[in-house]
Write a protein that holds these residues in place. Sequence first.
Motif, PDB file in Angstrom:
ATOM      1  N   THR A  93      14.152  41.809   3.576  1.00 43.53           N
ATOM      2  CA  THR A  93      13.628  42.322   4.840  1.00 43.53           C
ATOM      3  C   THR A  93      13.399  41.191   5.835  1.00 43.53           C
ATOM      4  OG1 THR A  93      11.393  42.242   3.891  1.00 43.53           O
ATOM      5  CG2 THR A  93      12.559  44.355   3.787  1.00 43.53           C
TER       6      THR A  93
ATOM      7  N   VAL B 118      16.652  40.605   7.534  1.00 41.98           N
ATOM      8  CA  VAL B 118      16.872  41.687   8.496  1.00 41.98           C
ATOM      9  C   VAL B 118      16.068  41.445   9.762  1.00 41.98           C
ATOM     10  CG1 VAL B 118      16.543  44.157   8.936  1.00 41.98           C
ATOM     11  CG2 VAL B 118      17.420  43.385   6.720  1.00 41.98           C
ATOM     12  N   ALA B 119      14.791  41.105   9.585  1.00 39.25           N
ATOM     13  CA  ALA B 119      13.924  40.887  10.740  1.00 39.25           C
ATOM     14  C   ALA B 119      14.441  39.756  11.618  1.00 39.25           C
ATOM     15  CB  ALA B 119      12.504  40.580  10.265  1.00 39.25           C
TER      16      ALA B 119
ATOM     17  N   GLU C 159       7.642  43.791  11.404  1.00 33.67           N
ATOM     18  CA  GLU C 159       7.959  43.178  10.119  1.00 33.67           C
ATOM     19  C   GLU C 159       6.881  43.407   9.077  1.00 33.67           C
ATOM     20  OE1 GLU C 159       9.681  38.936   8.345  1.00 33.67           O
ATOM     21  OE2 GLU C 159       9.132  39.130  10.466  1.00 33.67           O
TER      22      GLU C 159
ATOM     23  N   LEU D 128      17.876  49.960   2.551  1.00 30.97           N
ATOM     24  CA  LEU D 128      17.730  49.943   4.001  1.00 30.97           C
ATOM     25  C   LEU D 128      18.237  51.289   4.498  1.00 30.97           C
ATOM     26  CD1 LEU D 128      18.554  47.269   6.613  1.00 30.97           C
ATOM     27  CD2 LEU D 128      19.742  49.464   6.749  1.00 30.97           C
TER      28      LEU D 128
ATOM     29  N   ALA E 113      13.323  48.922   4.530  1.00 29.49           N
ATOM     30  CA  ALA E 113      13.713  48.506   5.873  1.00 29.49           C
ATOM     31  C   ALA E 113      14.393  49.676   6.554  1.00 29.49           C
ATOM     32  CB  ALA E 113      14.639  47.299   5.831  1.00 29.49           C
TER      33      ALA E 113
ATOM     34  N   ALA F  15       6.829  48.328   5.318  1.00 35.42           N
ATOM     35  CA  ALA F  15       8.267  48.325   5.614  1.00 35.42           C
ATOM     36  C   ALA F  15       8.569  47.494   6.849  1.00 35.42           C
ATOM     37  CB  ALA F  15       8.759  49.751   5.826  1.00 35.42           C
ATOM     38  N   THR F  16       9.805  47.050   6.956  1.00 34.11           N
ATOM     39  CA  THR F  16      10.283  46.344   8.137  1.00 34.11           C
ATOM     40  C   THR F  16      11.136  47.312   8.955  1.00 34.11           C
ATOM     41  OG1 THR F  16      10.230  44.157   7.105  1.00 34.11           O
ATOM     42  CG2 THR F  16      11.771  44.467   8.954  1.00 34.11           C
TER      43      THR F  16
END
Length: 458
Positions: free
Chosen positions: A7, A10-11, A23, A44, A69, A83-84
């Motif tokens: 994550t 991803v962020a 985030e 995700l 995510a 979660a992100t």
Amino acid sequence: MTANLTTAFVAAAMRSRGYSVFEGPERDITGGAADSRNVSHGDLFAAFPGENADGNLFVADALKAGAVAVICSRQPDGEWPGATIAVTPDVTRAVGELAHAWRRECGPRVVGITGTVGKTTAKDFTAAVLANRFNVHSSPGNLNSREGLPLALMSLRRDHQVSVLELAMDSTGEIAELAAIAEPEIGAVLNIGFTHVSKLGSIDAIAAEKLSLVRGLPRTGTALLNADDPRIAPVAAELGCSVITFGCAEEAALRRGQVTDRGLDGTSFDVTFGETTERVNSPLPGAHTVSAVLTAIGAAIALGVNLRGAASAVSQSRATGRARVSHTEAGATIIDDRYNSSPASLAGALEMLAGLPGRRIALLGRMAELGEFEESEHRKAGAVAARSCDLLVCSGETCRALAEAARAAGHGDVRWFETKEEAAAAVAAIIEPGDYVLVKASRGEAFETILHVLEDAR
């Protein structure tokens, strides 16, 4: 450092592109999903705008199901501190950007496979053969579209040496878009046929789209081309990368000999590359699967494996592909190939059925996306069915033409039904021990809903 996508990655990737990111704690991501009902813990979730439903409406469901995510275009209601969540105006573009960034981070050698039919079988079997020598990632199921292929890359890990990906299309430019995300080093074009002609307009447009995969390969890459397809073979001369042609044509670099059909146990044939010839024993049933095997061998050679090693890996691999074999209470064998159907794949399945012992029954439904060629292609299929099965049962208005053509070609036992339920009930009523029943139709016909009728037949 974990080998998985996280994550945190991803962020960072989403922030670097100017998207809003909320985030959560760093967690591993092990896959991707676009349907909240299919979300597994660690996925995700991509809230794509769908034709029938907006994915943003199901973000909460995905989070409750275990998504760690989310990429969406609207911040979901409620608090989700675990979660992100990335919010972007274009979810499809953002997921593609993330997938490309992660593919670059991991750096695998990518094999991209396209074609009108047989892509998933070729992808799965190539991955199985390459796994004999490499740590291999492959796209799960049929994640092969603008939305699907990026999600397939969510399960890629840093320790994967090779990624085998399936590239599909239903609109102009899609293959090039997918290739830009995946950056394949090896590209395979299996065949070019009429499926999707209703969307692209012509067989030439389909050919141009499929061949864009190999036309876009780097000079250091390798194109795997079916030398037996007249729409594919000529492109070899125009490519700047290495080329391995495959097939039975005399000029094929990877040339196969006569195929011995071993029924549901697979096929056997000789393969020659350069001065070397090896015997190949493939577990995939049907001569129509040989191109998938040659694709796997060609990919292995492109990755530095010699022909003997590639042939040995084929023989050691287990069967993969869409078709599944089951048995009825009555002792008949069901060949469940109803995931999809096209002129080439149906002809191949019927020819495989023709080689089996016992009574051979074909239960067929419509082939989709054939446009103006729909009736003519179903009539051609009827002529193939006439010489391939003892009993032909088909359903739906489109298959009237198939039934008529089979009768005209001399088949003595053709039965047409208005619905697939009626057709399945008719077959179930007459199944006997030793029968083989091929079940095949395009995905939209939903033949999975009638399979249990056959399997429960007594």
